[in-house]
Design an enzyme around this catalytic site. Structure first.
Site, PDB file in Angstrom:
ATOM      1  N   LYS A 178      16.595   1.974   4.320  1.00 26.66           N
ATOM      2  CA  LYS A 178      16.307   1.741   5.742  1.00 26.66           C
ATOM      3  C   LYS A 178      15.221   0.671   5.786  1.00 26.66           C
ATOM      4  O   LYS A 178      14.036   0.955   5.622  1.00 26.66           O
ATOM      5  CB  LYS A 178      15.816   3.038   6.392  1.00 26.66           C
ATOM      6  CG  LYS A 178      16.126   3.161   7.876  1.00 26.66           C
ATOM      7  CD  LYS A 178      15.487   2.089   8.737  1.00 26.66           C
ATOM      8  CE  LYS A 178      14.035   2.384   9.037  1.00 26.66           C
ATOM      9  NZ  LYS A 178      13.374   1.245   9.733  1.00 26.66           N
ATOM     10  N   GLU A 254       3.822   4.191  -1.435  1.00 26.14           N
ATOM     11  CA  GLU A 254       2.897   3.053  -1.545  1.00 26.14           C
ATOM     12  C   GLU A 254       2.417   2.764  -0.135  1.00 26.14           C
ATOM     13  O   GLU A 254       3.193   2.309   0.713  1.00 26.14           O
ATOM     14  CB  GLU A 254       3.606   1.862  -2.179  1.00 26.14           C
ATOM     15  CG  GLU A 254       4.026   2.183  -3.623  1.00 26.14           C
ATOM     16  CD  GLU A 254       4.816   1.096  -4.334  1.00 26.14           C
ATOM     17  OE1 GLU A 254       5.219   1.313  -5.485  1.00 26.14           O
ATOM     18  OE2 GLU A 254       5.037   0.028  -3.727  1.00 26.14           O
ATOM     19  N   CYS A 288      -0.541  -5.617   1.660  1.00 27.22           N
ATOM     20  CA  CYS A 288      -1.258  -4.346   1.492  1.00 27.22           C
ATOM     21  C   CYS A 288      -2.405  -4.491   0.504  1.00 27.22           C
ATOM     22  O   CYS A 288      -3.407  -3.792   0.586  1.00 27.22           O
ATOM     23  CB  CYS A 288      -0.302  -3.274   1.026  1.00 27.22           C
ATOM     24  SG  CYS A 288       0.475  -3.701  -0.546  1.00 27.22           S
ATOM     25  N   GLU A 390      -7.680  -0.200   8.207  1.00 20.87           N
ATOM     26  CA  GLU A 390      -6.780  -1.283   7.816  1.00 20.87           C
ATOM     27  C   GLU A 390      -6.317  -2.026   9.077  1.00 20.87           C
ATOM     28  O   GLU A 390      -5.787  -1.424  10.011  1.00 20.87           O
ATOM     29  CB  GLU A 390      -5.545  -0.739   7.085  1.00 20.87           C
ATOM     30  CG  GLU A 390      -4.603  -1.849   6.657  1.00 20.87           C
ATOM     31  CD  GLU A 390      -3.297  -1.337   6.031  1.00 20.87           C
ATOM     32  OE1 GLU A 390      -2.602  -0.540   6.677  1.00 20.87           O
ATOM     33  OE2 GLU A 390      -2.980  -1.758   4.900  1.00 20.87           O
TER      34      GLU A 390
HETATM   35  P1  NAD Z   1       5.324   1.415   8.874  1.00 17.43           P
HETATM   36  O1  NAD Z   1       4.825   2.632   8.209  1.00 17.43           O
HETATM   37  O2  NAD Z   1       5.132   1.278  10.333  1.00 17.43           O
HETATM   38  O3  NAD Z   1       6.898   1.256   8.651  1.00 17.43           O
HETATM   39  C1  NAD Z   1       7.450   1.226   7.355  1.00 17.43           C
HETATM   40  C2  NAD Z   1       8.880   1.724   7.427  1.00 17.43           C
HETATM   41  O4  NAD Z   1       8.880   3.090   7.811  1.00 17.43           O
HETATM   42  C3  NAD Z   1       9.750   0.995   8.450  1.00 17.43           C
HETATM   43  O5  NAD Z   1      11.031   0.823   7.907  1.00 17.43           O
HETATM   44  C4  NAD Z   1       9.765   1.965   9.612  1.00 17.43           C
HETATM   45  O6  NAD Z   1      10.879   1.827  10.457  1.00 17.43           O
HETATM   46  C5  NAD Z   1       9.783   3.285   8.895  1.00 17.43           C
HETATM   47  N1  NAD Z   1       9.293   4.433   9.664  1.00 17.43           N
HETATM   48  C6  NAD Z   1       8.353   4.451  10.619  1.00 17.43           C
HETATM   49  N2  NAD Z   1       8.174   5.722  11.070  1.00 17.43           N
HETATM   50  C7  NAD Z   1       9.019   6.513  10.366  1.00 17.43           C
HETATM   51  C8  NAD Z   1       9.307   7.910  10.370  1.00 17.43           C
HETATM   52  N3  NAD Z   1       8.664   8.757  11.186  1.00 17.43           N
HETATM   53  N4  NAD Z   1      10.245   8.379   9.532  1.00 17.43           N
HETATM   54  C9  NAD Z   1      10.893   7.552   8.692  1.00 17.43           C
HETATM   55  N5  NAD Z   1      10.674   6.204   8.644  1.00 17.43           N
HETATM   56  C10 NAD Z   1       9.742   5.695   9.467  1.00 17.43           C
HETATM   57  O7  NAD Z   1       4.702   0.189   8.084  1.00 17.43           O
HETATM   58  P2  NAD Z   1       4.853  -1.374   8.410  1.00 17.43           P
HETATM   59  O8  NAD Z   1       4.078  -1.674   9.647  1.00 17.43           O
HETATM   60  O9  NAD Z   1       6.288  -1.725   8.346  1.00 17.43           O
HETATM   61  O10 NAD Z   1       4.134  -2.019   7.133  1.00 17.43           O
HETATM   62  C11 NAD Z   1       2.773  -2.228   7.037  1.00 17.43           C
HETATM   63  C12 NAD Z   1       2.086  -1.115   6.269  1.00 17.43           C
HETATM   64  O11 NAD Z   1       2.682  -1.005   4.986  1.00 17.43           O
HETATM   65  C13 NAD Z   1       0.614  -1.363   6.014  1.00 17.43           C
HETATM   66  O12 NAD Z   1      -0.087  -0.170   6.189  1.00 17.43           O
HETATM   67  C14 NAD Z   1       0.577  -1.787   4.554  1.00 17.43           C
HETATM   68  O13 NAD Z   1      -0.650  -1.589   3.904  1.00 17.43           O
HETATM   69  C15 NAD Z   1       1.648  -0.929   3.993  1.00 17.43           C
HETATM   70  N6  NAD Z   1       2.154  -1.491   2.726  1.00 17.43           N
HETATM   71  C16 NAD Z   1       1.775  -0.883   1.562  1.00 17.43           C
HETATM   72  C17 NAD Z   1       2.199  -1.416   0.340  1.00 17.43           C
HETATM   73  C18 NAD Z   1       1.793  -0.814  -0.982  1.00 17.43           C
HETATM   74  O14 NAD Z   1       2.343  -1.218  -2.003  1.00 17.43           O
HETATM   75  N7  NAD Z   1       0.855   0.107  -1.019  1.00 17.43           N
HETATM   76  C19 NAD Z   1       2.996  -2.552   0.328  1.00 17.43           C
HETATM   77  C20 NAD Z   1       3.336  -3.154   1.549  1.00 17.43           C
HETATM   78  C21 NAD Z   1       2.917  -2.595   2.753  1.00 17.43           C
HETATM   79  O1  6OD Z   2       4.074  -6.488  -6.367  1.00 16.16           O
HETATM   80  C1  6OD Z   2       4.549  -5.393  -6.059  1.00 16.16           C
HETATM   81  O2  6OD Z   2       5.329  -4.765  -6.793  1.00 16.16           O
HETATM   82  C2  6OD Z   2       4.180  -4.782  -4.774  1.00 16.16           C
HETATM   83  N1  6OD Z   2       4.642  -3.544  -4.544  1.00 16.16           N
HETATM   84  C3  6OD Z   2       3.428  -5.501  -3.912  1.00 16.16           C
HETATM   85  C4  6OD Z   2       2.981  -5.032  -2.670  1.00 16.16           C
HETATM   86  C5  6OD Z   2       2.557  -5.911  -1.744  1.00 16.16           C
HETATM   87  C6  6OD Z   2       2.074  -5.450  -0.498  1.00 16.16           C
HETATM   88  O3  6OD Z   2       2.104  -6.079   0.508  1.00 16.16           O
END
Ligand code: NAD
Ligand code: 6OD
Length: 486
Positions: A178, A254, A288, A390
């Protein structure tokens, strides 16, 4: 106008069974695609296709055959590199060089590294003594977990989605993905590539839609999904964990970060400025692992702030394909409103705005895009919201420090624990500080340098579990022990 559909059992759905929604360009807010929103029945069909594929031709492939197919897949991704670049640039509005140098090459690399890893990791074996003296032999069988639900975000959509799909498939699972509603295109495009190289039907499925009361929720609550791997906000992870508790499904998360960059006075000054600039502002701050808290040792504090300011003020906003520009917008108007809310909050909390804090003047239709200025603050206490929470935008707060112990305490004083960058030429100090910062990943004199065999994940509220190399195998397989009495 592009029509983005689900990919279920090897086919793109002809007509959306449910609602459709508009995908708008971050550049100018124009509608660029109509996206199907999966119904509960469509998600169910995708999960059933994934379940059936486990006992079809896919499930009968040897590890070597499966890995050879994944290498073919990587070759085909590389052949269609420009299509993936174009799709992701359209969804995210980020510059061409960010796509071609940082994000899109990782699609093929993810498949190659996990195809090679699964072929080369042994399972354990122990011989044991028994009372009759004949002994027994124990060995592990590493088996796929089954159907994996993959929920991914919008900030580096193809990199992050394939980072999970690749190990899942390499281990012999099937997936239902998804993707984020903000970045539906590359996951759909990958369906074409799967068919082109002969990945059996039902192994890779994509359902488009939102989270709550939509495809994300339907997928995570589906009891035929054996495990859920998720990248996104910590708050969303909490909701998914509750869904996974029903049925005792395993999760790998993550999540968010509020990462510290630590610059000691002995650092290579220019390298540190360049590194912190990249980590705070790449992808318009929507990474992130990005740095939103910068701590600079007092003797170089003023000089560092001025150098970072100069770089932030030199960015050139524009379209990804405009070679004179090097800086993109945020993902959406909604996310811009959130980031601008933090910009206003910083001022209310008493920040000194070193640069930015608003919206750049954009010409013509770009004036309707989700642009914001890279922003630097100083002068805030650690209790300020923009220092604790964040933001996920192009901004950072810079604070001076006087000792190693002080900066370690500052860096650790946060609920998140994803990554840290340390800038110093003192090797002993680099090791000392790296061992004490409470994060999953520490970079010394670098940032976002990725060896895909290493453990990747977050501490504290930044995640659960580790992926990368053999660590991914721990999540995407189940080890069963066989004990043979000799
Ligand atoms: P988000 O949590 O809003 O959405 C991520 C995904 O989850 C989307 O596909 C969304 O549709 C889905 N989603 C939302 N609510 C849901 C629910 N209740 N049940 C199931 N699925 C659901 O995140 P975003 O705004 O898309 O991305 C940004 C965030 O992602 C930031 O907090 C960032 O730090 C984090 N992030 C973390 C990493 C990591 O490796 N730690 C990497 C990239 C992004
Ligand atoms: O490099 C990766 O494997 C990874 N998960 C990066 C995450 C980036 C976050 O925005």
């Amino acid at each position: 106008m592009r029509q983005i559909r689900h990919f279920i059992n090897g086919e793109f759905s002809a007509d959306p069974g449910g609602r459709v929604f508009d995908k708008r360009s971050p550049l100018d807010n124009r509608v660029i695609a109509t996206v199907a929103e999966a119904t509960r029945a469509e998600v169910d069909a995708a999960v059933r296709a994934a379940r059936a594929a486990l006992s079809g031709p896919w499930g009968r492939l040897s590890t070597d055959e499966r890995c050879a197919l994944l290498h073919k897949l990587a070759d085909e991704i590389t052949r269609r590199f420009d299509d993936f670049v174009a799709a992701e640039m359209a969804d995210t509005g980020q510059p061409h060089h960010v796509m071609t140098q940082a994000f899109i090459p990782r699609g093929a690399a993810n498949f190659r590294v996990f195809a090679d890893t699964v072929k080369n990791v042994p399972t354990e074996a122990f011989s044991m003594a028994t009372p009759d003296g004949a002994g027994a032999l124990n060995y592990g069988l590493r088996l796929p977990k089954g159907v994996i639900g993959v929920i991914s975000p919008w900030n580096a959509p193809f990199l992050l989605m394939t980072w999970k799909v690749a190990p899942a498939l390499a281990c012999g699972n099937t997936v239902v993905v998804k993707p984020s509603e903000e970045s539906p295109q590359t996951a759909a495009l990958l369906g074409e590539v799967m068919n082109a190289v002969g990945i059996p039907r039902g192994v890779y499925n994509v359902v488009q839609g939102f989270g709550p009361d939509s495809a994300g929720e339907f997928l995570t609550h589906h009891r035929e999904v054996d495990a859920i791997t998720f990248t996104g906000e910590t708050r969303t992870g909490t909701a998914i964990m509750k869904a996974a508790a029903d049925g005792m499904r395993d999760v790998s998360f993550e999540l968010g970060g509020k990462n510290a960059g630590i610059v000691f006075a002995d650092a290579d000054f220019d390298a540190a400025v360049d590194g912190i600039f990249r980590s705070a502002f790449l992808n318009s701050g929507q990474v992130c692992l990005g740095t939103e808290r910068v701590y600079v040792e007092r003797p170089i504090f003023e000089r560092f702030v001025q150098a970072l300011k100069a770089k932030a003020e030199a960015v050139k906003f524009g379209r990804p394909d405009d070679h004179a520009s090097n800086y993109g917008p945020l993902i959406s108007q909604e996310h811009r409103a959130k980031v601008l809310g933090y910009y206003a909050r910083a001022v209310e909390e008493g920040a000194t705005v070193v640069t930015g804090g608003g919206v750049p003047d954009m010409p013509g239709e770009l004036a309707d895009g989700a642009w914001v200025q890279p922003t630097i603050w100083t002068g805030l206490p650690e209790t300020a919201a923009v220092v604790r929470e964040e933001i996920f935008g192009p901004c950072c707060h810079i604070r001076p420090f006087d000792s190693e112990a002080e900066v370690i305490a500052l860096a650790n004083d946060n609920d998140y624990g994803l990554s840290t960058t340390i800038w110093t030429t003192n090797l002993a100090r680099a090791h000392r500080v790296a061992a004490r910062v409470e994060v999953g990943i520490t970079w010394v004199n670098s940032w976002f340098l990725r060896d895909l065999r290493t453990a990747f994940g977050g501490s504290k509220q930044s995640g659960i579990g580790r992926e990368g190399g053999v660590h991914s195998l721990e999540f995407y397989t189940e080890t069963r022990n066989v004990c043979i009495k000799l």
